[in-house]
Design a protein around this motif. Structure first.
Motif, PDB file in Angstrom:
ATOM      1  N   LEU A 250       0.820  -1.224   0.000  1.00 51.15           N
ATOM      2  CA  LEU A 250       0.000   0.000   0.000  1.00 51.15           C
ATOM      3  C   LEU A 250       0.852   1.272   0.000  1.00 51.15           C
ATOM      4  O   LEU A 250       0.330   2.370   0.140  1.00 51.15           O
ATOM      5  CB  LEU A 250      -0.873   0.033   1.263  1.00 51.15           C
ATOM      6  CG  LEU A 250      -2.267  -0.543   1.203  1.00 51.15           C
ATOM      7  CD1 LEU A 250      -2.888  -0.498   2.593  1.00 51.15           C
ATOM      8  CD2 LEU A 250      -3.139   0.230   0.220  1.00 51.15           C
ATOM      9  N   LYS A 251       2.164   1.107  -0.110  1.00 52.75           N
ATOM     10  CA  LYS A 251       3.104   2.238   0.016  1.00 52.75           C
ATOM     11  C   LYS A 251       2.863   2.977   1.329  1.00 52.75           C
ATOM     12  O   LYS A 251       2.718   4.206   1.367  1.00 52.75           O
ATOM     13  CB  LYS A 251       2.924   3.211  -1.163  1.00 52.75           C
ATOM     14  CG  LYS A 251       3.340   2.630  -2.489  1.00 52.75           C
ATOM     15  CD  LYS A 251       3.256   3.713  -3.554  1.00 52.75           C
ATOM     16  CE  LYS A 251       3.537   3.128  -4.922  1.00 52.75           C
ATOM     17  NZ  LYS A 251       3.106   4.017  -5.997  1.00 52.75           N
ATOM     18  N   SER A 252       2.794   2.229   2.396  1.00 52.26           N
ATOM     19  CA  SER A 252       2.515   2.825   3.705  1.00 52.26           C
ATOM     20  C   SER A 252       3.453   2.324   4.797  1.00 52.26           C
ATOM     21  O   SER A 252       3.202   2.547   5.974  1.00 52.26           O
ATOM     22  CB  SER A 252       1.067   2.512   4.121  1.00 52.26           C
ATOM     23  OG  SER A 252       0.173   3.064   3.191  1.00 52.26           O
ATOM     24  N   LEU A 253       4.500   1.597   4.417  1.00 51.67           N
ATOM     25  CA  LEU A 253       5.438   1.069   5.408  1.00 51.67           C
ATOM     26  C   LEU A 253       6.683   1.967   5.460  1.00 51.67           C
ATOM     27  O   LEU A 253       7.369   2.130   4.449  1.00 51.67           O
ATOM     28  CB  LEU A 253       5.844  -0.365   5.023  1.00 51.67           C
ATOM     29  CG  LEU A 253       6.846  -1.053   5.943  1.00 51.67           C
ATOM     30  CD1 LEU A 253       6.270  -1.233   7.342  1.00 51.67           C
ATOM     31  CD2 LEU A 253       7.253  -2.419   5.382  1.00 51.67           C
ATOM     32  N   TRP A 456      -8.984   4.239   8.121  1.00 55.08           N
ATOM     33  CA  TRP A 456      -9.673   5.196   7.245  1.00 55.08           C
ATOM     34  C   TRP A 456      -8.803   5.500   6.018  1.00 55.08           C
ATOM     35  O   TRP A 456      -9.273   5.480   4.883  1.00 55.08           O
ATOM     36  CB  TRP A 456      -9.965   6.485   8.024  1.00 55.08           C
ATOM     37  CG  TRP A 456     -10.527   7.594   7.183  1.00 55.08           C
ATOM     38  CD1 TRP A 456      -9.820   8.454   6.383  1.00 55.08           C
ATOM     39  CD2 TRP A 456     -11.903   7.952   7.020  1.00 55.08           C
ATOM     40  NE1 TRP A 456     -10.659   9.322   5.748  1.00 55.08           N
ATOM     41  CE2 TRP A 456     -11.946   9.043   6.126  1.00 55.08           C
ATOM     42  CE3 TRP A 456     -13.103   7.463   7.558  1.00 55.08           C
ATOM     43  CZ2 TRP A 456     -13.143   9.652   5.743  1.00 55.08           C
ATOM     44  CZ3 TRP A 456     -14.296   8.081   7.182  1.00 55.08           C
ATOM     45  CH2 TRP A 456     -14.313   9.155   6.285  1.00 55.08           C
ATOM     46  N   ASP A 457      -7.506   5.765   6.275  1.00 55.21           N
ATOM     47  CA  ASP A 457      -6.594   6.074   5.171  1.00 55.21           C
ATOM     48  C   ASP A 457      -6.514   4.945   4.149  1.00 55.21           C
ATOM     49  O   ASP A 457      -6.367   5.196   2.950  1.00 55.21           O
ATOM     50  CB  ASP A 457      -5.178   6.316   5.712  1.00 55.21           C
ATOM     51  CG  ASP A 457      -4.982   7.734   6.210  1.00 55.21           C
ATOM     52  OD1 ASP A 457      -5.675   8.639   5.721  1.00 55.21           O
ATOM     53  OD2 ASP A 457      -4.121   7.923   7.090  1.00 55.21           O
ATOM     54  N   GLN A 458      -6.577   3.737   4.656  1.00 57.57           N
ATOM     55  CA  GLN A 458      -6.413   2.596   3.753  1.00 57.57           C
ATOM     56  C   GLN A 458      -7.636   2.391   2.856  1.00 57.57           C
ATOM     57  O   GLN A 458      -7.562   1.695   1.854  1.00 57.57           O
ATOM     58  CB  GLN A 458      -6.120   1.323   4.554  1.00 57.57           C
ATOM     59  CG  GLN A 458      -4.721   1.360   5.192  1.00 57.57           C
ATOM     60  CD  GLN A 458      -4.453   0.175   6.093  1.00 57.57           C
ATOM     61  OE1 GLN A 458      -4.595  -0.965   5.696  1.00 57.57           O
ATOM     62  NE2 GLN A 458      -4.068   0.458   7.323  1.00 57.57           N
ATOM     63  N   LYS A 459      -8.767   2.992   3.271  1.00 59.33           N
ATOM     64  CA  LYS A 459     -10.003   2.770   2.517  1.00 59.33           C
ATOM     65  C   LYS A 459     -10.497   4.005   1.785  1.00 59.33           C
ATOM     66  O   LYS A 459     -11.337   3.899   0.890  1.00 59.33           O
ATOM     67  CB  LYS A 459     -11.109   2.313   3.475  1.00 59.33           C
ATOM     68  CG  LYS A 459     -10.879   0.923   4.056  1.00 59.33           C
ATOM     69  CD  LYS A 459     -11.942   0.622   5.112  1.00 59.33           C
ATOM     70  CE  LYS A 459     -11.501  -0.494   6.022  1.00 59.33           C
ATOM     71  NZ  LYS A 459     -12.085  -0.410   7.353  1.00 59.33           N
ATOM     72  N   THR A 552       2.040   7.892  -0.507  1.00 54.95           N
ATOM     73  CA  THR A 552       1.306   6.648  -0.251  1.00 54.95           C
ATOM     74  C   THR A 552       0.562   6.262  -1.521  1.00 54.95           C
ATOM     75  O   THR A 552       0.740   6.907  -2.555  1.00 54.95           O
ATOM     76  CB  THR A 552       0.277   6.820   0.880  1.00 54.95           C
ATOM     77  OG1 THR A 552      -0.777   7.660   0.392  1.00 54.95           O
ATOM     78  CG2 THR A 552       0.899   7.441   2.115  1.00 54.95           C
ATOM     79  N   TRP A 553      -0.286   5.255  -1.440  1.00 53.41           N
ATOM     80  CA  TRP A 553      -1.082   4.868  -2.617  1.00 53.41           C
ATOM     81  C   TRP A 553      -1.963   6.017  -3.099  1.00 53.41           C
ATOM     82  O   TRP A 553      -2.382   6.063  -4.249  1.00 53.41           O
ATOM     83  CB  TRP A 553      -1.924   3.630  -2.316  1.00 53.41           C
ATOM     84  CG  TRP A 553      -3.028   3.838  -1.306  1.00 53.41           C
ATOM     85  CD1 TRP A 553      -2.916   3.773   0.041  1.00 53.41           C
ATOM     86  CD2 TRP A 553      -4.404   4.151  -1.567  1.00 53.41           C
ATOM     87  NE1 TRP A 553      -4.118   4.022   0.654  1.00 53.41           N
ATOM     88  CE2 TRP A 553      -5.063   4.255  -0.323  1.00 53.41           C
ATOM     89  CE3 TRP A 553      -5.146   4.355  -2.739  1.00 53.41           C
ATOM     90  CZ2 TRP A 553      -6.410   4.551  -0.194  1.00 53.41           C
ATOM     91  CZ3 TRP A 553      -6.516   4.651  -2.608  1.00 53.41           C
ATOM     92  CH2 TRP A 553      -7.123   4.746  -1.353  1.00 53.41           C
ATOM     93  N   LYS A 554      -2.204   7.000  -2.209  1.00 55.74           N
ATOM     94  CA  LYS A 554      -3.053   8.129  -2.582  1.00 55.74           C
ATOM     95  C   LYS A 554      -2.249   9.258  -3.220  1.00 55.74           C
ATOM     96  O   LYS A 554      -2.787  10.279  -3.604  1.00 55.74           O
ATOM     97  CB  LYS A 554      -3.762   8.666  -1.337  1.00 55.74           C
ATOM     98  CG  LYS A 554      -4.730   7.674  -0.740  1.00 55.74           C
ATOM     99  CD  LYS A 554      -5.510   8.250   0.423  1.00 55.74           C
ATOM    100  CE  LYS A 554      -4.666   8.336   1.659  1.00 55.74           C
ATOM    101  NZ  LYS A 554      -5.457   8.605   2.875  1.00 55.74           N
ATOM    102  N   GLY A 555      -0.928   9.103  -3.271  1.00 57.19           N
ATOM    103  CA  GLY A 555      -0.074  10.169  -3.786  1.00 57.19           C
ATOM    104  C   GLY A 555       0.641  10.886  -2.654  1.00 57.19           C
ATOM    105  O   GLY A 555       0.698  10.391  -1.531  1.00 57.19           O
ATOM    106  N   LYS A 556       1.152  12.081  -2.970  1.00 52.88           N
ATOM    107  CA  LYS A 556       1.911  12.841  -1.970  1.00 52.88           C
ATOM    108  C   LYS A 556       0.991  13.473  -0.935  1.00 52.88           C
ATOM    109  O   LYS A 556      -0.166  13.765  -1.206  1.00 52.88           O
ATOM    110  CB  LYS A 556       2.703  13.950  -2.668  1.00 52.88           C
ATOM    111  CG  LYS A 556       4.112  13.516  -3.048  1.00 52.88           C
ATOM    112  CD  LYS A 556       5.041  14.711  -3.112  1.00 52.88           C
ATOM    113  CE  LYS A 556       6.458  14.262  -2.821  1.00 52.88           C
ATOM    114  NZ  LYS A 556       7.407  15.311  -2.673  1.00 52.88           N
ATOM    115  N   THR A 557       1.538  13.689   0.250  1.00 57.95           N
ATOM    116  CA  THR A 557       0.785  14.377   1.298  1.00 57.95           C
ATOM    117  C   THR A 557       0.411  15.779   0.815  1.00 57.95           C
ATOM    118  O   THR A 557       1.206  16.451   0.173  1.00 57.95           O
ATOM    119  CB  THR A 557       1.662  14.500   2.568  1.00 57.95           C
ATOM    120  OG1 THR A 557       2.067  13.201   2.959  1.00 57.95           O
ATOM    121  CG2 THR A 557       0.901  15.171   3.701  1.00 57.95           C
TER     122      THR A 557
END
Lengths: 593, 145
Positions: A250-253, A456-459, A552-557
């Motif tokens: 998920l590009k979250s580690l 929440w972020d993951q979904k 992350t999977w959502k892109g940049k902060t």
């Protein structure tokens, strides 16, 4: 034993004496988190520093502890050496059942012992014993010596600190029964400040069961769900280590001090890798049939001619993140070897790992040198980290002494605040996005479990400040109730409202069962009230620049969205302790001590 | 007759569910001590667990030591029956047990396994089982000869 008040043992280490206090409020605060906050309000001193001898160290359990499976945790409440505010840390092991069977709902420890001491309690004894000879001893040898000194093998709990606690580190944990920990926010430092090396709790009592047929029936229902269905399989199969692969995908580690969120080198430290190559066996907290504790092994050659030693190390997702990906260490055995050193010295593994990740980047950038770190630090170099962990735990020099008070303390002194991975305290292993960064930074325990922000972020990828805050605030209520019970949060799938209500009613806690939402809200507000009393200010918490660089999977902060979310969530937390809210929840009568 | 055997303790995770089941169902108590089976670490948690449970000695030294016949041998297969109303709480049974399988509570009431097997289904790792006792097996062999 089912009582409508709290039976609390209050011990003064200065005199070696104690008393049993009857504290009202069972139906208002349930136990655990709620009881901890209530007791700090009674016995704590909001304006005095964390190491004032009169500050209490509190261990509390829940209404259903011992009566149902997975009601197996203890809440430790204290004023934190990390930020000098009210804090909470939770641990499994045996302490919850030992406290239950010693017939207490909580233990309050006040005062400072004249010399390094061990507190031993049970249903029919209380003793403060001089253990000066244990000064500087690591967590393992301390445990073994205390085991020999006090009776009750099998049905007692041994809580102890290592050198990190004795050096008053803000990252020192309390080791609970070898494989579990009161990890976060420096409870081990509080024990150190009290000259308290260990606490031995013997659960030697037995009690009449509720006089009805419902209890056994409800017990069997819960037990069946825990053991006969797939509801808990995640935890006893690979355990939380299964998350390594999931979050990496998920590009979250967080990798190498959060310079990346994904890496192909994950293969060496996945849950499967740990299970296939390192897992020796599983273990359980007392009163839990799930057995989520995964014990890997460290094997080291210490002499020629094939002379080896081995030790068992409990691993989980977050310890692997902190000593693995965050430090760029990608060999499962090397990760366990670093964890083993952290265990011995008595550090919180997440705080220690993340602090050393910052130190490594600072070392690479030339902000600090070997003059500070003593040993060169490089991502992936496990041998260096094994030494650095000891320097950090023992606060070996000026640099490590500063770092042991928190990464931002060291960064303020030496530079490098921008890339400190601190979200209230050293981050948990979920670089999932803005919701998590804000939720952990401002959250009560600075834990990913304060709310479901990480989930929440993951979904969700929509940026809706109000929707996120509604979710975070709503989610926290149920968690505050569960941590007042004190159920293991792994069991929250089984312990939904309906199940908890049935459990409570079957043993006579009908009033708690009928007011779970209100109690959750009240406990949450009480915890925040005490926290604000001790200096909490959401606006004073900053989120370091490194989080603006994260992808992350959502892109940049999105820095603007992050700032807006942080501001609004801070407002929402403030509203929880507004005058109207406190009056509505009946908390206006509790004055700041 | 079958007796309870802690046959696979190397699988034990230390959850104490068996002790709780015994205390709850047999003795109607909430405890991890007042039970016929008690779980203990064998030398610290890193060494795994042992079960303190009646081994169904035949003859049973606890029954021999009992001065009031409160602890008496079962008719066959090993194991004992404890009659609470005959017990004077002298603790001789616990003293005589070679493997610390009899627990005396704070009021010196003895608790011993009655080999009912109700704990077995509460062990999540199948460490426990009901087996034909060695004494029964021996008797059967003798009958066959």
């Amino acid at each position: 034993m089912i009582r409508d008040y709290f039976r609390v043992l209050v011990v003064d280490l200065a005199t070696g004496k104690g008393n049993v206090a009857k504290i009202e409020g069972r139906n208002e605060f349930a136990g655990g988190s709620g009881l901890g906050a209530l007791l700090f309000d009674i016995y704590g001193h909001a304006q005095r520093p964390w190491d004032d001898p009169d500050q209490p160290l509190i261990f509390s359990i829940g209404a259903l502890t011992g009566l149902f499976p997975l009601m197996s945790k203890t809440v430790c409440s204290f004023k934190s050496p990390y930020h000098d505010q009210f804090a909470e840390s939770h641990a499994g092991g045996r302490s919850a059942l030992a406290i239950r069977f010693a017939d207490y709902d909580a233990i309050v420890i006040k005062g400072r012992a004249p010399r390094l001491s061990c507190l031993s309690i049970g249903m029919s004894h209380l003793e403060v014993k001089d253990v000066q000879f244990l000064a500087g001893k690591d967590v393992f040898s301390t445990g073994k010596l205390l085991r020999r000194m006090f009776p009750g093998s099998g049905h007692r709990s041994i809580l102890r600190i290592g050198p990190a606690g004795e050096s008053l580190s803000g990252m020192a944990c309390i080791n609970a029964d070898t494989y579990r920990h009161f990890g976060r926010l420096g409870s081990g430092g509080v024990m150190g400040s009290k000259n308290l090396k260990g606490i031995v709790i013997q659960g030697d009592g037995s009690f009449a069961l509720p006089d009805n047929k419902d209890y056994s029936k409800v017990f069997d229902e819960v037990y069946e769900k825990m053991t006969g269905t797939d509801m808990m399989s995640k935890y006893h199969n690979l355990g939380t280590a299964a998350n390594l692969n999931v979050l990496n995908e998920l590009k979250s580690l967080p990798w190498r001090n959060l310079q990346a969120t994904k890496d192909d080198d994950i293969a060496g430290i996945t849950g499967e890798k740990f299970a296939d190559d390192t897992l020796l066996r599983n273990a359980a907290c007392a009163g839990c049939p799930v057995g989520c504790i995964h014990l890997g092994f460290v094997r080291e050659k210490f002499m020629e001619q094939n002379q080896y030693m081995y030790r068992q190390v409990a691993y989980d997702y977050e310890p692997i993140f902190a000593t693995g990906s965050m430090l760029g260490v990608t060999d499962a055995f090397h990760v366990l070897a670093i964890m083993d050193e952290i265990e011995k010295v008595g550090l919180d593994v997440m705080s220690g790992g993340v602090a050393l990740a910052w130190a490594t980047e600072a070392f690479e950038k030339g902000i600090i040198t070997e003059k500070e770190t003593i040993v060169p630090l490089a991502f992936g170099d496990a041998e260096g980290y094994k030494k650095a962990v000891n320097y950090l735990g023992q606060a070996e020099n000026e640099f490590y002494a500063a770092l042991s008070k928190g990464t931002l303390v060291a960064a303020k002194k030496y530079g490098g605040e921008d890339f400190a991975c601190v979200l209230g305290q050293e981050m948990a292993g979920y670089a999932t996005g803005e919701t998590f960064y804000v939720a952990e930074s401002l959250g009560f325990r600075h834990s990913h479990l304060d709310s479901g922000g990480y989930a929440w972020d993951q979904k969700n990828d929509k940026k809706d400040v109000d929707a996120v805050c509604d979710f975070l605030i709503g989610d926290e209520t149920g968690r505050a109730f569960i941590t007042s019970m004190v159920a293991c949060l792994f069991g929250r799938g089984v312990y939904n409202d309906e199940q908890l209500s049935a459990c409570l009613k079957s043993v006579g806690y009908t009033e708690i069962a009928e007011n779970m939402d209100t109690i959750g809200e009240r406990v949450r507000a009480m915890r925040w009230k005490v926290r604000f009393d001790t200096g909490y200010d959401p606006d004073a918490i900053s989120i370091p620049k490194r989080y603006n660089e994260v992808t992350t999977w959502k892109g940049k902060t999105d820095p603007e969205y992050l700032a807006a979310l942080k501001k609004e969530y801070g407002n929402r937390i403030r509203n929880l302790v507004s005058k109207e809210a406190l009056i509505r929840l009946g908390l206006d009568k509790y004055e700041k001590n | 007759m079958k007796t309870l055997t802690a046959a696979h303790m190397e699988r034990c995770i230390g959850c104490h569910s068996c002790s709780f089941a015994c205390a709850r169902q047999v003795h109607k108590l909430l405890s991890w001590n007042t039970a016929g089976i008690r779980i203990s670490s064998s030398g610290g948690l890193s060494t795994g667990f042992v079960a303190k449970v009646c081994l169904a000695c035949d003859p049973a030294p606890c029954a021999v030591a009992c001065p009031t016949q409160a602890m008496s041998p079962r008719k066959k297969g090993g194991g004992v029956i404890h009659k609470k109303d005959l017990c004077i709480r002298c603790g001789k049974c616990a003293e005589a047990c070679p493997v610390d399988a009899i627990y005396l509570d704070l009021k010196k009431r003895p608790f011993v396994c009655i080999h009912c097997g109700r704990c077995v289904k509460f062990c999540p790792h199948e460490c426990l089982e009901m087996r034909e006792s060695e004494s029964t097996k021996r008797a059967k062999k003798e009958d066959a000869l």
